[in-house]
Design a protein around this motif. Structure first.
Motif, PDB file in Angstrom:
ATOM      1  N   ILE A  42       0.863  -1.182   0.000  1.00  0.00           N
ATOM      2  CA  ILE A  42       0.000   0.000   0.000  1.00  0.00           C
ATOM      3  C   ILE A  42       0.899   1.231   0.000  1.00  0.00           C
ATOM      4  O   ILE A  42       1.720   1.414   0.911  1.00  0.00           O
ATOM      5  CB  ILE A  42      -0.922   0.036   1.243  1.00  0.00           C
ATOM      6  N   ALA A  43       0.743   2.059  -1.028  1.00  0.00           N
ATOM      7  CA  ALA A  43       1.522   3.297  -1.131  1.00  0.00           C
ATOM      8  C   ALA A  43       0.644   4.441  -0.632  1.00  0.00           C
ATOM      9  O   ALA A  43      -0.343   4.796  -1.268  1.00  0.00           O
ATOM     10  CB  ALA A  43       1.961   3.532  -2.575  1.00  0.00           C
ATOM     11  N   ASP A  90       0.846   4.701  10.220  1.00  0.00           N
ATOM     12  CA  ASP A  90       0.894   3.638   9.216  1.00  0.00           C
ATOM     13  C   ASP A  90       2.056   2.677   9.460  1.00  0.00           C
ATOM     14  O   ASP A  90       1.937   1.470   9.206  1.00  0.00           O
ATOM     15  CB  ASP A  90       1.000   4.247   7.812  1.00  0.00           C
ATOM     16  N   CYS A  91       3.186   3.196   9.934  1.00  0.00           N
ATOM     17  CA  CYS A  91       4.308   2.315  10.263  1.00  0.00           C
ATOM     18  C   CYS A  91       3.880   1.338  11.357  1.00  0.00           C
ATOM     19  O   CYS A  91       4.157   0.131  11.280  1.00  0.00           O
ATOM     20  CB  CYS A  91       5.515   3.130  10.733  1.00  0.00           C
ATOM     21  N   LEU A  92       3.185   1.849  12.350  1.00  0.00           N
ATOM     22  CA  LEU A  92       2.723   0.991  13.450  1.00  0.00           C
ATOM     23  C   LEU A  92       1.709  -0.027  12.955  1.00  0.00           C
ATOM     24  O   LEU A  92       1.732  -1.195  13.351  1.00  0.00           O
ATOM     25  CB  LEU A  92       2.129   1.857  14.570  1.00  0.00           C
ATOM     26  N   LEU A  93       0.825   0.409  12.065  1.00  0.00           N
ATOM     27  CA  LEU A  93      -0.165  -0.525  11.499  1.00  0.00           C
ATOM     28  C   LEU A  93       0.525  -1.604  10.669  1.00  0.00           C
ATOM     29  O   LEU A  93       0.188  -2.784  10.774  1.00  0.00           O
ATOM     30  CB  LEU A  93      -1.164   0.232  10.614  1.00  0.00           C
ATOM     31  N   ALA A  94       1.488  -1.200   9.841  1.00  0.00           N
ATOM     32  CA  ALA A  94       2.195  -2.172   8.996  1.00  0.00           C
ATOM     33  C   ALA A  94       2.920  -3.187   9.865  1.00  0.00           C
ATOM     34  O   ALA A  94       2.947  -4.388   9.562  1.00  0.00           O
ATOM     35  CB  ALA A  94       3.176  -1.448   8.072  1.00  0.00           C
ATOM     36  N   ALA A  95       3.496  -2.702  10.960  1.00  0.00           N
ATOM     37  CA  ALA A  95       4.191  -3.615  11.876  1.00  0.00           C
ATOM     38  C   ALA A  95       3.190  -4.576  12.515  1.00  0.00           C
ATOM     39  O   ALA A  95       3.437  -5.783  12.606  1.00  0.00           O
ATOM     40  CB  ALA A  95       4.917  -2.816  12.953  1.00  0.00           C
ATOM     41  N   HIS A  96       2.070  -4.054  12.915  1.00  0.00           N
ATOM     42  CA  HIS A  96       1.069  -4.865  13.625  1.00  0.00           C
ATOM     43  C   HIS A  96       0.549  -6.000  12.753  1.00  0.00           C
ATOM     44  O   HIS A  96       0.372  -7.123  13.230  1.00  0.00           O
ATOM     45  CB  HIS A  96      -0.082  -3.971  14.081  1.00  0.00           C
ATOM     46  N   VAL A  97       0.311  -5.716  11.484  1.00  0.00           N
ATOM     47  CA  VAL A  97      -0.268  -6.745  10.618  1.00  0.00           C
ATOM     48  C   VAL A  97       0.804  -7.441   9.765  1.00  0.00           C
ATOM     49  O   VAL A  97       0.483  -8.317   8.973  1.00  0.00           O
ATOM     50  CB  VAL A  97      -1.399  -6.184   9.715  1.00  0.00           C
ATOM     51  N   GLY A  98       2.055  -7.003   9.894  1.00  0.00           N
ATOM     52  CA  GLY A  98       3.148  -7.642   9.166  1.00  0.00           C
ATOM     53  C   GLY A  98       3.061  -7.465   7.671  1.00  0.00           C
ATOM     54  O   GLY A  98       3.325  -8.378   6.901  1.00  0.00           O
ATOM     55  N   SER A  99       2.689  -6.286   7.259  1.00  0.00           N
ATOM     56  CA  SER A  99       2.540  -6.051   5.827  1.00  0.00           C
ATOM     57  C   SER A  99       3.507  -4.975   5.344  1.00  0.00           C
ATOM     58  O   SER A  99       4.315  -4.451   6.115  1.00  0.00           O
ATOM     59  CB  SER A  99       1.091  -5.646   5.514  1.00  0.00           C
ATOM     60  N   ILE A 136      11.069   9.355  11.407  1.00  0.00           N
ATOM     61  CA  ILE A 136      10.095   8.315  11.767  1.00  0.00           C
ATOM     62  C   ILE A 136      10.347   7.055  10.936  1.00  0.00           C
ATOM     63  O   ILE A 136      10.329   5.931  11.457  1.00  0.00           O
ATOM     64  CB  ILE A 136       8.655   8.845  11.567  1.00  0.00           C
ATOM     65  N   ILE A 137      10.609   7.236   9.646  1.00  0.00           N
ATOM     66  CA  ILE A 137      10.844   6.079   8.778  1.00  0.00           C
ATOM     67  C   ILE A 137      12.154   5.375   9.173  1.00  0.00           C
ATOM     68  O   ILE A 137      12.239   4.143   9.185  1.00  0.00           O
ATOM     69  CB  ILE A 137      10.856   6.525   7.296  1.00  0.00           C
ATOM     70  N   ARG A 138      13.137   6.169   9.551  1.00  0.00           N
ATOM     71  CA  ARG A 138      14.411   5.579   9.977  1.00  0.00           C
ATOM     72  C   ARG A 138      14.181   4.707  11.215  1.00  0.00           C
ATOM     73  O   ARG A 138      14.697   3.586  11.318  1.00  0.00           O
ATOM     74  CB  ARG A 138      15.409   6.705  10.275  1.00  0.00           C
ATOM     75  N   TRP A 139      13.362   5.200  12.110  1.00  0.00           N
ATOM     76  CA  TRP A 139      13.044   4.447  13.330  1.00  0.00           C
ATOM     77  C   TRP A 139      12.278   3.173  12.981  1.00  0.00           C
ATOM     78  O   TRP A 139      12.586   2.089  13.478  1.00  0.00           O
ATOM     79  CB  TRP A 139      12.209   5.360  14.248  1.00  0.00           C
ATOM     80  N   ALA A 140      11.289   3.282  12.072  1.00  0.00           N
ATOM     81  CA  ALA A 140      10.503   2.106  11.705  1.00  0.00           C
ATOM     82  C   ALA A 140      11.394   1.047  11.049  1.00  0.00           C
ATOM     83  O   ALA A 140      11.266  -0.152  11.323  1.00  0.00           O
ATOM     84  CB  ALA A 140       9.370   2.515  10.765  1.00  0.00           C
ATOM     85  N   LYS A 141      12.313   1.498  10.202  1.00  0.00           N
ATOM     86  CA  LYS A 141      13.209   0.534   9.546  1.00  0.00           C
ATOM     87  C   LYS A 141      14.136  -0.128  10.554  1.00  0.00           C
ATOM     88  O   LYS A 141      14.478  -1.308  10.412  1.00  0.00           O
ATOM     89  CB  LYS A 141      14.026   1.247   8.463  1.00  0.00           C
ATOM     90  N   SER A 142      14.536   0.647  11.565  1.00  0.00           N
ATOM     91  CA  SER A 142      15.439   0.088  12.580  1.00  0.00           C
ATOM     92  C   SER A 142      14.763  -1.043  13.356  1.00  0.00           C
ATOM     93  O   SER A 142      15.420  -1.895  13.936  1.00  0.00           O
ATOM     94  CB  SER A 142      15.905   1.185  13.546  1.00  0.00           C
ATOM     95  N   LYS A 143      13.427  -1.038  13.344  1.00  0.00           N
ATOM     96  CA  LYS A 143      12.678  -2.115  14.001  1.00  0.00           C
ATOM     97  C   LYS A 143      12.548  -3.340  13.092  1.00  0.00           C
ATOM     98  O   LYS A 143      11.979  -4.347  13.493  1.00  0.00           O
ATOM     99  CB  LYS A 143      11.263  -1.628  14.334  1.00  0.00           C
ATOM    100  N   GLY A 144      12.984  -3.193  11.848  1.00  0.00           N
ATOM    101  CA  GLY A 144      12.852  -4.304  10.914  1.00  0.00           C
ATOM    102  C   GLY A 144      11.497  -4.370  10.226  1.00  0.00           C
ATOM    103  O   GLY A 144      11.175  -5.368   9.584  1.00  0.00           O
ATOM    104  N   TRP A 145      10.724  -3.324  10.356  1.00  0.00           N
ATOM    105  CA  TRP A 145       9.393  -3.308   9.742  1.00  0.00           C
ATOM    106  C   TRP A 145       9.491  -3.100   8.240  1.00  0.00           C
ATOM    107  O   TRP A 145      10.441  -2.502   7.734  1.00  0.00           O
ATOM    108  CB  TRP A 145       8.517  -2.219  10.371  1.00  0.00           C
ATOM    109  N   ARG A 146       8.471  -3.580   7.515  1.00  0.00           N
ATOM    110  CA  ARG A 146       8.510  -3.523   6.046  1.00  0.00           C
ATOM    111  C   ARG A 146       7.971  -2.178   5.569  1.00  0.00           C
ATOM    112  O   ARG A 146       6.851  -2.076   5.070  1.00  0.00           O
ATOM    113  CB  ARG A 146       7.693  -4.672   5.468  1.00  0.00           C
TER     114      ARG A 146
END
Lengths: 317, 434
Positions: free
Chosen positions: B178-179, B219-228, B243-253
């Protein structure tokens, strides 16, 4: 002088003083039994009003007519604009009809800038969106100069005068123009408003900011109340009209906190009982009616100077 | 098209790695690499001094067809893309009708193939009619001949958090992404430009950075929650990068793009009230530019995407508030990136190849693109002359139907010399071949 009057911020101190001094001269002539001057005879001034504003339009109309210019009033309602014509096409049409100057009032900030790029005539901004309303600032400065000049007709700048502007600065073109011009003329400006009605980057503006009207009143030579627009009242800028009025309205009690010489201004139209109490608006400190009269003189001066009319003595400039 | 007949010998090209090589293109692939290659009957192109990039891939293009063929068609838009060095573009869904059914995405895909200037990969709408209330038939678009993998309501934010969650979850079934156009709608009602010092001075309603950042964080939190997989469109603020740097550091997609204009232009351009500079998200500040460039350099931002948004002249020849949002970008993107990233030392050409071809192709799940030039790989190539003297951009000379380039008159370095799509030259000598 610049070719156009689009923003007070574009004026030099000398330009601003020239306009104010010329307005003084013209105001004196307005006291004569025959008010009309032949100086702009044969020139055409178009009032191009995209917003309803009877006050400003008739002020410009009176100013142009007293200088003997031909005036065309163009109101967007019921015109080709209502049928979807663009601002550019409207402007080109008016130019083809021979407009020497276009006085424009528009709800979009920057519309006069755009217009100036499309037509050869002079552009005078009569209020654009939330941007500027330079002739309002000029007439306010003119009024302050006269009132605080101790009865004699004003001269010079406003150096050291302390002006407090109260209300919806965020959406106010009057505030923007006044802040710019007052700075140019040497006055000190303090803004008082709920934080929701101040621009986010107001700390970069050359003025003081306060949320406490009572603290500022004793240090004000001029207090300028801004109109609270209806649409702000329902958009969570403040909880209720009554709360706004209690915290930021000017009532008789607050007026008593002003120094004795201080004046109360309002660009109109007023919401009596909201930002200003009736007894304040009608008090001798109030300059509200004077502002209207001064508006004609200042607009005459702007038209005269921009259009390069014949000397007031009759000789061509 | 008679692709098999196209045999090209490209001499002395410089690969993104810096290595110099000849490239023999035959039958749609790079048949051979090496020095002093020879091939009888091949057309020869001297690429001495030119960089051979993998054909560029744009994740974010508005081709306007169907519906607004006065602004752009798939034909003119893809010719513009080829001239900019692109071999594939993702066509955004906000057409009329909206690309929210298998029928529309297949039509766009076919028109792209027929035009032949570059591959057109349709993006499907997330919600019906971009209305933000009901999911479009994402599976039908995924299963269609267009094989849609990227879904976006671009121009509108999927602001309903539950709908966004469902969309993210649902596309996992076919490896979709989802873009998101990250724009909190309530915080941006009537917004005209970046909220800051300039908007306050100009009296134009502000579009605050937080309206973008709050949605990205959610959206980063949602993507992490559902693994998408979440892709963030046109990131415009330094805060978003963090924020995106932080989300990537968590390994989120989470992946992200930045536009060429957000890498170079600031909100001070609005001082002219010329709506050529009106765009959504708006031009921001020098601090944001610094954050975006750093993010693109360290890979926090995966790619450059143009958000090429053509508009007819009347949509811009008007007062600011009345004007359309958007800027063209396809024909100058690579030059703008050279200016913003290469001239500043932030990216080398390997980095440019990665951010403008390899990664966007991977995010778009686009086979046959984004592959570094090597023997056996597809012959999708862009030959670029980085040493070409800076020339002022002239939108009137653009192949795009529209002229709304914010780089009008700006001198940018570099020159796209040739583009090859599966071995066929779509651009030669800086000119479209068809």
């Amino acid at each position: 002088m610049n070719r156009h009057l689009i923003a007070a911020a574009d004026l030099s101190r000398d330009d601003a003083l020239l306009i104010l001094d010329t307005a003084e001269e013209l105001a004196r002539m307005s006291d004569r039994p025959i008010k009309k001057l032949p100086t702009l005879r044969g020139r055409t001034v178009v009032n191009l009003f995209f917003e309803d504003s009877t006050r400003t339009r008739i002020s410009f109309e009176a100013a142009a007519k007293r200088l003997s210019a031909d005036v065309i009033n163009f109101s967007a309602k019921g015109s080709s604009v209502a049928k979807g014509e663009s601002l550019k096409d409207t402007a080109l049409t008016l130019e083809a009809m021979g407009a020497d100057a276009v006085v424009i009032r528009h709800d979009a900030s920057g519309a006069p800038h755009r217009l100036a790029g499309w037509i050869r005539g002079h552009v005078i901004n009569a209020g654009d969106g939330m941007h500027e309303h330079p002739t309002q600032a000029l007439l306010d400065a003119f009024t302050i100069r006269r009132r605080l000049g101790g009865g004699r007709s004003g001269a010079g700048g406003l150096d050291g005068v302390r002006v407090t502007i109260v209300g919806d600065v965020l959406h106010s073109r009057v505030a923007r123009s006044n802040i710019a011009l007052l700075n140019i003329l040497g006055a000190g400006v303090t803004l008082v408003a709920p934080p929701t009605l101040l621009p986010i980057a107001v700390d970069g503006w050359s003025c003081e900011v306060s949320y406490d009207l009572d603290a500022v009143l004793p240090k004000s030579d001029v207090i300028m109340m801004l109109r609270v627009q209806r649409e702000r009242m329902t958009a969570a800028y403040f909880p209720s009209v009554r709360e706004y009025s209690r915290r930021y309205g000017l009532d008789a009690g607050r007026m008593a906190m002003l120094p004795e010489h201080a004046i109360v201004m309002h660009p109109g139209p007023m919401n009596r009982g909201v930002e200003i109490a009736a007894e304040v608006a009608d008090s001798p400190r109030s300059t509200i009616v004077e502002q209207v009269a001064n508006g004609v003189s200042v607009r005459m001066a702007v038209l005269y100077l921009l259009l390069g009319g014949a000397e007031l003595t009759g000789e061509p400039r | 098209m008679n692709r098999a007949a196209d045999t090209w010998l490209i001499r002395k090209a410089t690969l993104p790695s810096g290595q110099s090589t000849d490239l023999l293109l035959h039958d749609g692939v790079i048949a051979e690499t090496g020095t002093r290659l020879a091939a009888a009957g091949a057309q020869v192109l001297d690429a001495d001094g030119l960089i051979a990039l993998p054909g560029l891939v744009d994740l974010h293009t508005h081709l306007r067809e169907p519906g607004r063929e006065d602004a752009e068609t798939i034909g003119t838009g893809t010719r513009a893309a080829a001239l900019g060095g692109y071999t594939a573009v993702h066509a955004m869904a906000n057409t009329e009708p909206v690309a929210d059914t298998a029928g529309v995405v297949e039509q766009v895909w076919r028109l792209g193939r027929e035009a032949g200037h570059c591959d057109v990969q349709p993006v499907g709408a997330v919600t019906l009619g971009l209305g933000g209330t009901r999911l479009a038939e994402l599976g039908a678009m995924a299963d269609s001949a267009a094989r849609v993998r990227v879904f976006s309501d671009d121009g509108h934010c999927v602001s309903d958090p539950l709908l966004m969650r469902r969309a993210l979850e649902y596309v996992k079934a076919f490896d979709g992404v989802i873009a998101q156009h990250a724009q909190e709608p309530r915080l941006t009602e009537g917004a005209q430009m970046n909220e800051g010092a300039v908007s306050g001075r100009l009296g134009l309603a502000g579009w605050p950075a937080v309206a973008e950042e709050a949605i990205i964080a959610r959206d980063c939190l949602l993507a992490a929650h559902v693994g998408s997989a979440l892709h963030v469109c046109h990131v415009s603020t330094a805060g978003s990068v963090e924020i995106i740097r932080w989300a990537k550091s968590k390994g989120w997609r989470v992946t992200a793009e930045v536009t060429p204009h957000h890498l170079l232009l600031t909100d001070e351009l609005a001082e002219s009230y010329d709506p050529i500079y009106k765009v959504n998200p708006p031009l921001r500040t020098a601090t944001d530019i610094e954050g975006l460039r750093a993010g693109l350099a360290d890979g926090t931002i995966d790619c450059v995407a143009t958000d090429h948004a053509p508009h007819p002249s009347e949509a811009k020849d008007t007062e600011w508030a009345d004007a359309a949002f958007g800027m063209t970008g396809l024909e100058v993107a690579l030059r703008a990136v050279q200016q913003a990233m290469v001239e500043t030392g932030l990216l080398d050409w390997a980095g440019v190849a990665d951010r403008m071809s390899v990664r966007p192709a991977a995010i778009g799940r686009l086979g046959g693109h984004g592959i570094l030039p090597a023997a056996g790989g597809p012959a999708n190539l862009t030959l670029y002359d980085p040493a070409a003297a800076p020339e002022p951009v002239d939108p009137a000379a653009h192949a795009s139907k529209s002229r709304n380039s914010p780089f009008r008159g700006v001198a940018l370095p570099g020159h796209v010399v040739a583009t090859f799509l599966r071995g066929t030259a779509t651009v030669l000598d800086g000119k479209a071949t068809s």
